[in-house]
Motif scaffolding. Structure first.
Motif, short mmCIF file in Angstrom:
data_model
loop_
_atom_site.label_atom_id
_atom_site.label_comp_id
_atom_site.label_asym_id
_atom_site.label_seq_id
_atom_site.Cartn_x
_atom_site.Cartn_y
_atom_site.Cartn_z
N CYS A 119 -11.19 28.34 -4.43
CA CYS A 119 -11.72 28.50 -3.07
C CYS A 119 -11.85 29.97 -2.70
O CYS A 119 -12.86 30.38 -2.11
CB CYS A 119 -10.82 27.77 -2.08
N ALA A 128 -18.18 31.05 2.23
CA ALA A 128 -17.45 29.85 2.68
C ALA A 128 -17.31 28.89 1.51
O ALA A 128 -18.24 28.69 0.73
CB ALA A 128 -18.19 29.17 3.83
N ALA A 130 -14.95 25.11 0.14
CA ALA A 130 -14.00 24.04 0.42
C ALA A 130 -13.82 23.19 -0.83
O ALA A 130 -14.77 23.01 -1.61
CB ALA A 130 -14.49 23.16 1.57
N GLN A 162 -9.94 25.25 3.33
CA GLN A 162 -11.32 25.65 3.54
C GLN A 162 -11.30 27.16 3.82
O GLN A 162 -10.58 27.62 4.71
CB GLN A 162 -11.92 24.84 4.68
N PHE A 164 -12.94 31.22 4.01
CA PHE A 164 -14.09 31.90 4.59
C PHE A 164 -13.89 33.41 4.63
O PHE A 164 -12.76 33.91 4.59
CB PHE A 164 -14.29 31.44 6.05
N CYS A 185 -15.26 23.62 8.12
CA CYS A 185 -16.61 23.73 7.58
C CYS A 185 -17.66 23.29 8.60
O CYS A 185 -18.73 23.88 8.70
CB CYS A 185 -16.75 22.89 6.31
N TYR A 188 -18.16 26.12 11.01
CA TYR A 188 -18.91 27.20 10.36
C TYR A 188 -20.39 26.85 10.24
O TYR A 188 -21.27 27.65 10.58
CB TYR A 188 -18.30 27.44 8.98
N GLU A 189 -20.68 25.65 9.78
CA GLU A 189 -22.08 25.24 9.60
C GLU A 189 -22.82 25.16 10.93
O GLU A 189 -23.99 25.52 11.01
CB GLU A 189 -22.13 23.88 8.89
N VAL A 196 -21.91 25.60 2.72
CA VAL A 196 -20.55 25.80 2.24
C VAL A 196 -20.52 25.47 0.75
O VAL A 196 -21.04 24.43 0.33
CB VAL A 196 -19.56 24.90 2.99
#
Length: 222
Positions: A119, A128, A130, A162, A164, A185, A188-189, A196
């Motif tokens: 990760c 990013a 996951a 996850q 970043f 995630c 973030y998205e 990701v």
């Protein structure tokens, strides 16, 4: 460790209602130590600093546990919020820009070194990442009115950590909370629209939710 500084942000704000225990599940004993201490020990060798997010009412109890078990792993404690979203937002305030941050569930004490490293490497390259696991059982779309089979090869389950670039995930968490945010995630998205990167996680990296999960973790650790 080379590259960007690495942080682990461990979120441990659950009440553990489905565990049926008197204390929150992150504090329950597992092979002689509270679950949360096992989780921190898994991540500690891979990071420069750990930020632990706990509800304020648990801070003194956590300090008592650290004293009782002689737990000396360095970490900072942030105040948790009413939701996981608020707790992550609070913890990110202790993570500087220019770093990588792995956001991990406090009740996943069996994450592997390989999953953690994969990760971090993927997040450093793409921003990013996951861990995921393929589905092994048949999958159906279901509503009360109808249901039908779907192709399980198009779906996976997602674990933590996850991971970043810290400034990106902090910017994402600056937006207001929405019900559709199911994990880091998704936050973030929603903010960036960037993909990701998924890396294969380890099957043992289960989230301890029920007494059966705790029993299985005990077997796996022994």
């Amino acid at each position: 460790m080379n590259g960007k500084p690495r942080y682990a942000l461990i979120v441990a704000g659950g009440r553990g209602l489905r565990m049926g225990a008197e204390m929150p599940k992150q504090f329950l004993p597992l092979t002689g130590l509270p679950v949360l201490m096992h989780t921190m020990r898994r991540l500690a060798p891979h990071v420069d600093e750990i930020v632990l997010v706990l509800p304020v009412e648990h801070h003194s109890f956590w300090q008592e546990l650290c004293t009782r078990y002689g737990f000396m792993s360095p970490h900072r404690v942030a105040a948790g919020g009413d939701t996981r979203f608020a707790s992550v937002h609070s913890g990110l305030e202790l993570v500087p820009d220019g770093a990588l941050v792995a956001i991990h569930d406090g009740v996943r004490p069996l994450v592997s070194a390989e999953t953690i490293e994969a990760c971090f490497h993927a997040a450093e390259a793409a921003g990013a990442a996951a861990p995921y696991r393929p589905l092994t059982e048949s999958l159906r779309y279901y509503t009360p009115e109808a249901n039908h089979a779907v192709d399980r090869s198009q779906y996976v389950t997602v674990q933590t950590p996850q991971t970043f670039r810290s400034e990106w995930i902090r910017e994402a968490y600056a937006m207001p909370y929405e019900e559709r945010f199911t994990d880091d995630c998704s936050v973030y998205e929603s903010s960036f629209g960037r993909p990701v990167t998924l890396v294969e996680g380890n099957a043992e990296n289960i989230k301890l939710t029920t007494p059966q999960d705790l029993a299985l973790a005990e077997l796996l650790m022994r």
